[in-house]
Design an enzyme around this catalytic site. Structure first.
Site, mmCIF file in Angstrom:
data_model
loop_
_atom_site.group_PDB
_atom_site.id
_atom_site.type_symbol
_atom_site.label_atom_id
_atom_site.label_comp_id
_atom_site.label_asym_id
_atom_site.label_seq_id
_atom_site.Cartn_x
_atom_site.Cartn_y
_atom_site.Cartn_z
ATOM 1 N N CYS A 50 0.906 -1.167 -0.138
ATOM 2 C CA CYS A 50 0.106 0.119 -0.070
ATOM 3 C C CYS A 50 0.739 1.301 -0.023
ATOM 4 O O CYS A 50 0.490 2.383 -0.629
ATOM 5 C CB CYS A 50 -0.795 -0.080 1.030
ATOM 6 S SG CYS A 50 -0.268 -0.581 2.710
ATOM 7 N N HIS A 305 -1.231 0.730 7.678
ATOM 8 C CA HIS A 305 -1.692 0.723 6.445
ATOM 9 C C HIS A 305 -1.359 2.171 5.716
ATOM 10 O O HIS A 305 -1.563 3.109 6.776
ATOM 11 C CB HIS A 305 -2.944 0.005 6.294
ATOM 12 C CG HIS A 305 -3.727 0.310 4.825
ATOM 13 N ND1 HIS A 305 -3.377 -0.585 4.012
ATOM 14 C CD2 HIS A 305 -4.706 1.047 4.500
ATOM 15 C CE1 HIS A 305 -4.126 -0.443 2.699
ATOM 16 N NE2 HIS A 305 -4.793 0.810 3.204
#
Ligand code: ZN
Length: 1021
Positions: A50, A305
């Protein structure tokens, strides 16, 4: 033909009617989903990528970067097709980046893939991808790109866009001499701790001065003595794009752990950098920068994330909070309705992917304009199909002419008409509402979270000032950078021709694949049973000759109507005359039985309830072969076992029990059994299909003889015992009891030959009951599979789970019930003995390589120690060294607690057969010793950028490498700026003193120091 019926397994659910082995038709591979209403493409997450996705999207939405890269043609970069040719100079990284940008701009898919790009970085494993931090990656990527562009006109691309300088000055208070040192930067790293805003951090770095006096004097070269002086830093050259990294990750030296700074830290949407710069003659506006990207980190300091908020400067995406009103694409006025081309275009534009089956186009046109093609246009324009072919510049037909779509250029043209229309509307709205007076500067922000792209409002950025989820990198662009008007809402702008072509072709292919997939998803397989090929006897329909000749398979689109289906069947059965009625047919043990008739020719197959695999009886609705056919649930034929005690001769002693199957309509009177057996008087006893034991027989009282079979609860497979009134009930039941044993069982197990030995059969069905012993099944299977007798000594049975994975072997001496093997399930016959009752069957695998189904297996004694078990597993997996330990895999397939007590037995630690153990790197310290991670800490310089003095631009990528790989439990993810170096783990006695620890730490430092010196990295230490 009835004889075999009960051999079949009715208990298992099967779509495989008629046992014809209908294989599931292979559906075409589902193509990637198209873009959602934002019309922007995300990037797929490939497990921990990510951060890469967030950075790539930021670069992609830096149009100046993207276009500079696009401007490098194949003559400079080479071409990807040549990458495997020897001597061909192909610059793969910039080429893959170009391609990715083109896909993000133009390819109609919800999310792009970065596999080709990361391959070009040489990242082949997931591990390599996960080990980076987004701030590091920014430098690695730029450095790789720079290297790759050496010798091309793009060699200075990174410098041109991102390079700035800082100047450090020391002014001697005595002679006023200024000593100056200039530094380069591609990004600025700023402190977060104890600072409340970006402006404050910059103030601390570039406005405040450091004073040298008293006992901290400065040596001036000119005066040649220690003097008082001031030290300061200023921004000298500002790049067009300013990247700011926030130092959110810190190390707490009291708690000795890494933590994430979650305090509030604000940053402006627009910043004036003039106060932080050297004085110059530049226009004030040259110092103004706009925020255009915020990379956000969510989670703690050991993972988490990333996603990114990006300003879509060129308005490429559709920035609206609900789906665009499709009516905007509707027909403008009455006049358009008279033009078939306009009408058909409008119809197709409303379809997903602008694509529809040709035979549905007429229907859709009817819906749109309220009159059919034939009525309105046929006279003047001919049949619809012909019209489509004649206008091939507008319509594109699939090769079999079943699907139609709009030519891409038409689609684009209409889209852009629509977009300009949309802009007019936006402008109209704006002129009405005083708050939104300038729509052209209304910022279009999106939240891009891997494959998900969502519009957000500018004020949403403030939510990322603080907390577990907060801004981590900021990207500013010079306000004066103007975008050309042609670039607005034009994703094709400046994309090189060859990539435009590639993307157009790929889009066409995607459209076709989606169409194929769409029709495949809507096709149903129908089994047509043709009435005249059947006859009625024994209470049900049966094929006259063979199944294959009486049944047709037909694949049909379930969105078509029943009328369409009937037409197709008429065409299929050329011989058909007269009425045609389609009825639901069902296979019952007695044969084929008919239910309701399908009705409503204008309804779709979906609407009339026809599903995949449906059996349909095609007939005239009245009779088959002159026999009127009973239909419906009431008169379903029941196949019953009728047991009758027949007496031969005069002697009652010579009775013989005869079993015969009989079919009766469910709504017939029970008494008809007597008629069927030509018995005038008798007693009827019944038993349901499930029970197996003499005690469940019930006699039917005479008064209930007129009630139906169904009313008596009889079903297929039920047994009926007919007893002549004079015979002896008890003797009959005794004999019947004998008869029933073992013959009425319909339970079985499937045994597959997994011995890697040739056999005629791959699998056999073995009849069994819940109390059958596993050993017997194994013997039977070996016999029926015609395998060598020797296997009896060296084989075992292992259940196969739903995913085809072999579970641990079942013990020979247990019954199926004890071994929890379900009847009807599958077992694999495998080489090797099953574990005994004191043994364990374990799966094991490397912790870093947990893949379902690839585990290794071992049988060990349950009294084995953890240490010996580890030894065996290491041996079997061929892993070197002894620096390993075991962990048990927990129920969610993750590594659980380590098995620390190496002397404990597996039994004591409650390890069971079927458990999976994970081999994990790292050795436990000996008993009485502690494992202490040692980090070397360099006191932090007072301001953020000064740390960088030690790391001149260009060496930062190396800086990533020298950080030793941390073992577990030790802070792992450090931005390069934190002067903390992991030296290693020290095993030290619990009784050791602090002095001992210190001396060992110093020793390890010296060792590493010596090792790195040769590589020119000593400067870092
Ligand atoms: Zn001086």
């Amino acid at each position: 033909m009835f004889g075999d019926l009960f051999e079949e397994d009715y208990s298992s659910v099967s779509n495989n009617q008629y046992g014809k082995g209908k294989t599931l038709k292979p559906k075409p591979l589902e193509p990637p989903a198209p873009r959602e209403f934002t019309n922007l493409s995300g990037i797929r997450n490939r497990g921990g990528t990510c951060y890469l996705n967030s950075l790539l999207q930021t670069l992609h939405f830096t149009p100046e970067f993207r276009e500079a890269l696009f401007s490098l043609g194949p003559e400079e970069l080479g071409s990807l097709e040549d990458k495997d040719k020897p001597h061909a100079k192909v610059r793969i990284i910039p080429l893959q980046l170009q391609r990715l940008f083109a896909q993000l701009l133009l390819l109609d898919q919800g999310a792009a893939s970065t596999t080709d790009l990361t391959d070009s970085f040489g990242w082949t494993s997931n591990e390599e991808m996960r080990q980076h931090d987004v701030q590091e990656l920014n430098r690695i990527l730029f450095s790789a790109l720079e290297t790759s562009l050496v010798g091309t006109s793009g060699h200075d691309l990174i410098n041109r866009l991102y390079h700035g300088t800082v100047v450090n000055q020391i002014v001697c208070k005595e002679c006023k001499n200024i000593s100056e040192k200039q530094e380069d930067f591609l990004d600025l790293t700023v402190a977060v701790k104890n600072v409340s805003s970006l402006e404050d951090a910059l103030w601390n770095m570039y406005v405040e001065e450091e004073v040298f006096d008293c006992d901290n004097l400065y040596h001036c070269g000119t005066c040649d003595r220690l003097v008082r002086a001031t030290k300061s830093a200023k921004l000298r050259k500002l790049p067009p794009f300013l990247t700011v990294s926030l130092l959110r990750f810190n190390f707490d030296f009291v708690k000795c752990e890494r933590y994430k700074e979650t305090s509030c830290y604000t940053f402006p949407l627009q910043i004036n950098l003039k106060p932080f710069c050297e004085q110059s003659k530049l226009n004030d506006l040259d110092y103004v920068y706009d925020l255009f990207s915020v990379i956000i980190h969510k989670g703690g300091c050991y993972g988490g994330h990333y996603h990114v908020y990006i300003k879509d400067v060129d308005h490429l995406g559709n920035w609206q909070f609900q789906e665009p009103d499709k009516n905007l694409k509707a027909l403008q006025n009455e006049k358009d309705v008279d033009d078939p081309l306009t009408v058909l275009k409008a119809v197709l534009l409303q379809e997903e992917n602008n694509l529809t089956p040709v035979d549905q186009l007429g229907q859709k046109l009817l819906k749109k304009i309220g009159t059919s093609w034939n009525k309105k246009f046929k006279k003047q324009h001919g049949p619809l199909q012909k019209f489509l072919k004649l206008h091939s510049q507008t319509f594109l037909l699939s090769s079999d002419e079943s699907m139609v779509t709009l030519q891409k250029k038409i689609f684009l043209q209409v889209e852009s008409d629509f977009q300009s229309n949309e802009q007019q509307i936006l402008q109209m709205l704006a002129s009405k509402s005083p708050g939104l007076n300038d729509t052209t500067t209304c910022p279009h922000w999106f939240d891009i979270n891997d494959s998900k792209v969502q519009p957000i409002k500018e004020e949403d950025i403030e939510q990322q000032f603080q907390g577990k989820e907060s801004a981590y990198m900021l990207f500013y662009r010079k306000s004066q950078l103007q975008r050309p008007p042609e670039a607005r809402a034009n994703p094709r702008y400046r994309v090189p021709c060859h990539l435009l072509k590639e993307m157009d072709a790929a889009n066409m292919e995607l459209q076709m694949k989606r169409a194929e997939c769409d029709s495949a998803n809507n096709n149903v397989e129908l089994h047509l049973h043709v009435g005249p090929r059947y006859h009625f006897f024994n209470g049900a329909l049966h094929p006259v000759s063979s199944q294959t000749e009486s049944m047709w398979d037909l694949t049909f689109d379930k969105r078509k109507t029943l009328g369409d289906l009937q037409q197709s069947i008429f065409q299929l059965l050329e011989f058909w005359e007269g009425d045609m009625v389609l009825s639901v047919a069902k296979r019952v043990p007695a044969g084929l039985h008919l239910y309701q008739t399908f009705d409503g020719n204008e309804l779709t197959l979906c609407e009339v309830g026809i599903v995949d695999g449906e059996d349909i009886f095609v007939w005239n609705g009245v009779e088959v072969g002159g026999v009127q056919i009973p239909t419906g649930v009431d008169c379903e034929p029941l196949l019953l076992h009728v047991l009758h005690l027949e007496t031969s001769g005069d002697s009652k002693r010579r009775e013989q029990l005869v079993e015969s199957p009989h079919v009766f309509p469910a709504n017939a009177e029970v008494g008809t059994v007597l008629t069927a057996l030509s018995v005038t008087e008798g007693v009827i006893l019944t038993r349901s299909a499930q029970s197996s034991g003499g005690e469940s027989w019930t006699a039917i009282p005479q008064k209930d003889m007129q009630r139906t079979f169904r009313e008596h609860g009889l079903r297929d497979g039920s047994s009926v015992l007919v007893q002549d009134s004079y015979s002896d009930v008890n003797s009959l039941l005794t004999q019947e009891g004998k008869w029933i044993t073992g013959t009425n069982e319909i339970d079985w197990l499937e045994v597959k030959n997994l011995c890697q030995l040739e056999s005629e059969e791959k699998q056999v069905k073995i009849s069994a009951a819940i109390n059958t012993v596993v050993f017997d099944i194994r013997i039977k299977a070996i016999k029926e599979l015609k395998l060598m007798k020797e296997l009896v000594e060296n084989s075992c049975l292992r259940p196969v789970d739903r995913n085809g994975k072999l579970l641990c072997p079942v013990p020979d001496n247990s019954t199926l019930k004890e071994a929890e093997v379900k009847l009807g399930s599958s077992l694999g016959l495998c080489l090797g003995k099953a574990p005994t009752s004191s043994q364990l069957f374990l799966f094991f695998t490397l912790e870093t390589d947990v893949q379902h189904g690839t585990e290794m297996e071992v049988i060990v004694e349950e009294t084995l120690s953890v240490r010996d078990c580890l030894k065996i597993m290491l041996e079997k997996s061929g892993l070197p060294g002894d620096a390993w330990h075991l962990r048990k895999m927990d129920w969610c397939c993750e590594a659980g607690e380590p098995l620390c007590e190496e002397d404990a037995t597996l039994k004591e630690l409650m390890i069971c057969s079927g458990d999976t153990l994970l081999l994990t790197e790292g050795k436990f310290p000996p008993p009485g010793f502690l494992k202490v991670p040692i980090w070397w800490y360099q006191p932090q310089a007072p301001s953020g950028h000064r740390e960088r003095e030690d790391q001149p631009h260009g060496s930062s990528a190396q800086g990533v490498n020298w950080r030793a790989a941390p073992t577990q439990g030790v802070p792992g993810h450090m931005p390069a700026e934190v002067s903390l170096l992991f030296l290693g783990d020290i095993d030290i006695s619990e009784d050791a003193t602090l002095v001992d620890l210190k001396s060992q730490s110093v020793l390890i430092w010296h060792l590493l120091h010596a090792m790195f010196r040769g590589q020119g990295l000593a400067a870092c230490l």
